[in-house]
Design an enzyme around this catalytic site. Structure first.
Site, mmCIF file in Angstrom:
data_model
loop_
_atom_site.group_PDB
_atom_site.id
_atom_site.type_symbol
_atom_site.label_atom_id
_atom_site.label_comp_id
_atom_site.label_asym_id
_atom_site.label_seq_id
_atom_site.Cartn_x
_atom_site.Cartn_y
_atom_site.Cartn_z
ATOM 1 N N SER A 64 -4.238 5.299 0.378
ATOM 2 C CA SER A 64 -3.251 4.390 0.977
ATOM 3 C C SER A 64 -2.388 5.020 2.059
ATOM 4 C CB SER A 64 -2.352 3.807 -0.117
ATOM 5 O OG SER A 64 -3.059 2.860 -0.884
ATOM 6 N N TYR A 189 -12.385 -1.034 5.293
ATOM 7 C CA TYR A 189 -11.217 -0.626 4.511
ATOM 8 C C TYR A 189 -11.582 0.457 3.498
ATOM 9 C CZ TYR A 189 -7.302 -0.903 1.238
ATOM 10 O OH TYR A 189 -6.247 -0.596 0.415
ATOM 11 N N TYR A 241 5.945 1.963 -2.487
ATOM 12 C CA TYR A 241 5.723 0.885 -3.450
ATOM 13 C C TYR A 241 7.034 0.479 -4.126
ATOM 14 C CZ TYR A 241 0.873 2.282 -2.728
ATOM 15 O OH TYR A 241 -0.334 2.591 -2.172
ATOM 16 N N VAL A 259 -3.161 7.166 -3.826
ATOM 17 C CA VAL A 259 -3.600 7.492 -5.179
ATOM 18 C C VAL A 259 -4.534 8.703 -5.207
ATOM 19 C CG1 VAL A 259 -3.278 5.157 -6.062
ATOM 20 C CG2 VAL A 259 -5.487 5.817 -5.067
#
Length: 429
Positions: A64, A189, A241, A259
C-alpha cells in the site's frame, strides 16, 4: 561527521529491535513467508545523502505504500480535476479494504484505501494493462533512483486471493468510477503492490517528495510540486489508516504504511524516512516501524509543525581567519536536519583546513539530538588529524553539567578561539 548521525540512528533502531509484538500479514499467503525479525531503517537528506541501519538492503513488496505514488502519477497525467471527480480526499473511518464508497458522491473516499487506489490506477493513461503498468513502474523507479523489480510470487499470490479487491473493483464499475474492465485494472493494481523495494528505496522515494518532486540523488524532476503537495496532504490525514490521528499528533510526518512491513515518512523540504519491519499491528501498520518513527520524531525534532525560525541554511557564514583555520557561524533554530547538514559541510571541507571553529552564539534554540551531534565534532575531527574548537558563550551546545561527557575545546568568544588556533598552528609549524 556522518558517523555521528549514523550512531544516533543505530541507537534509535536498537531501542526497538527487541520488540516482537504483532504478526506478519497472512491474508496474502506469500507474505506469510517473510522473516518476521527483519528490521531496516534508512534516512535520506534533501541533498540525497543516505544513512542506513540494520536490514536496509532487504527487499520486500511495496504493497500500500504504492498508493500515494500512483495517486501522484494520476494527478500528474490526468490532471487534478479529472482525479477529483473520481476520488475524494476525506478520511474514511473504515478499514482499508472496506467495500464502500462515499454515500453522496458514490466515489472512493480517499486514495489511500483500496477503493481509491484501484480508481487511481484506472486514471493512469495506457492503451493496455501493460502500458499502464509500465507508466507506473517507470514512475516508481524514477522516484527511487533505480530500476525496481517485481516479486512475481507475491503478484501471483495476490491475484489468486484478491476476491475482496475484485468486489471493490466491480462496485466501482457499477458507480461509473472505472472506465476500463475491472479485471484489467486489478491486474495492474496487483502488480504495482508487488514491486520490490528496500527501506533505502523508500527513503529515497520519500526524499523525492520532500524535494517537491525532484529526486535529490539523480537531480531529475519526477513530478510537479503541486502534485506532491496534494499527495502529502492526503498522506497526513489518511496515510496510516485508522491510526492517522494518533500518528499526526505523535509523529507529525506525512506517511504511508504497507502490509509488507514498510513505512515511508516525509519531512517536507528536509528528509525522507524508510522503515522495514514485517510484524504488523491490528490496523495493518508495522509495529516496530511506528515505534521507530515516533522515536525519530521525538528525539530528532521532526514533527512538521515544529517550525524553525531559520528555514534557510543553518550556516550563517563560512570563512578563513588565517591559512588553515576555518570558521563556521551558525544561526537560527537548530534541529536534527540542520545539524546533519552542518556536520557534513564541515566534513566535505576537511581538506581545506587544519582547525575548524564552530561558532554558535547566534543559535536561538537547539534540541538534544543536534546538541549531541555538534558536541561530538572534535572527537571525529581528531581521528582525521584535525582539530575542532567550539565558541559557545551561553552553553547552548555543551551545558556546564555535561562538559565532562564531551571531548570539547570551548571558548567564550570567536577572537579567543581564533587566537588559540593561530598559536596551535605556530606551535606545530
Amino acid at each position: 561527521m556522518a558517523e555521528l548521525v549514523q550512531q544516533y540512528l543505530d541507537q534509535i533502531r536498537d531501542e526497538h529491535a527487541g520488540v516482537t509484538d504483532g504478526a506478519v500479514a497472512s491474508y496474502i499467503p506469500e507474505l506469510a513467508n517473510v522473516d518476521p525479525m527483519g528490521f531496516g531503517l534508512s534516512l535520506s537528506s534533501s541533498d540525497g545523502f543516505v544513512y542506513e541501519s540494520g536490514d536496509a538492503a532487504t527487499e520486500f513488496t511495496i504493497q500500500s505504500i504504492s498508493k500515494p505514488f500512483t495517486y501522484a502519477l494520476a494527478l500528474d497525467q490526468a490532471g487534478h480535476d479529472a482525479v477529483d471527480a473520481k476520488i475524494g480526499v476525506e478520511p474514511s473511518g473504515e478499514a482499508f479494504n472496506e467495500i464502500s464508497v462515499d454515500d453522496t458522491t458514490k466515489t472512493p473516499k480517499n486514495p489511500m484505501i483500496n477503493a481509491g487506489a484501484i480508481a487511481a490506477v484506472s486514471l493512469v493513461p495506457g492503451a493496455t494493462p501493460d502500458d499502464r503498468f509500465g507508466c507506473i513502474h517507470e514512475f516508481y523507479s524514477a522516484c527511487a533512483g533505480r530500476r525496481l523489480d517485481i516479486d512475481h510470487a507475491v503478484y501471483a499470490s495476490e491475484k489468486a486471493t484478491g476476491s475482496r479487491n475484485r468486489a471493490i473493483a466491480y462496485m466501482l464499475q457499477s458507480f461509473g468510477v472505472l472506465g476500463d474492465e475491472p479485471d484489467d485494472v486489478l491486474d495492474v493494481y496487483f502488480r504495482q503492490c508487488s514491486i520490490k523495494v528496500t527501506s533505502t528505496d523508500l527513503a529515497r522515494m520519500a526524499a523525492t517528495l520532500a524535494r517537491g518532486g525532484i529526486n535529490p540523488a539523480t537531480g531529475r524532476r519526477v513530478t510537479d510540486a503541486k502534485v506532491v503537495q496534494r499527495a502529502l496532504s492526503v498522506m497526513v490525514t489518511c496515510g496510516m489508516y485508522d491510526a492517522a490521528g494518533d500518528w499526526v499528533s505523535a509523529v507529525g510526518l506525512p506517511a504511508k504504511s504497507g502490509v509488507g512491513g514498510g513505512i515511508i515518512a516525509v519531512l517536507p523540504g528536509q528528509l525522507g524516512i524508510g522503515v522495514y519491519s514485517p510484524l504488523l499491528d491490528a490496523k495493518g501498520n508495522s509495529v516496530r516501524g511506528v515505534r521507530v518513527c515516533r522515536s525519530l520524531s521525538e528525539k530528532l525534532g521532526l514533527h512538521f509543525l515544529t517550525v524553525t525560525r531559520e528555514s534557510c541554511s543553518a550556516i550563517r557564514a563560512r570563512y578563513d581567519v588565517c591559512d588553515g583555520v576555518r570558521v563556521y557561524e551558525l544561526h537560527g533554530d537548530l534541529l536534527f536536519a540542520g545539524a546533519e547538514q552542518v556536520l557534513r559541510t564541515i566534513e566535505r571541507d576537511r581538506d581545506d583546513y587544519r582547525i575548524a571553529i564552530l561558532e554558535v552564539s547566534r543559535v536561538d534554540d537547539i534540541n538534544d539530538a543536534a546538541r549531541e551531534m555538534l558536541a561530538g565534532m572534535r572527537t571525529v575531527l581528531n581521528t582525521a588529524g584535525k582539530e575542532g574548537f567550539l565558541v559557545d558563550p551561553d552553553n547552548k551546545v555543551v551545558r556546564p553539567a555535561s562538559e565532562q561527557d564531551y571531548d570539547a575545546v570551548l571558548f567564550s568568544t570567536l577572537d579567543d578561539a581564533a587566537e588559540a588556533a593561530r598559536r596551535r598552528l605556530d606551535r606545530h609549524g
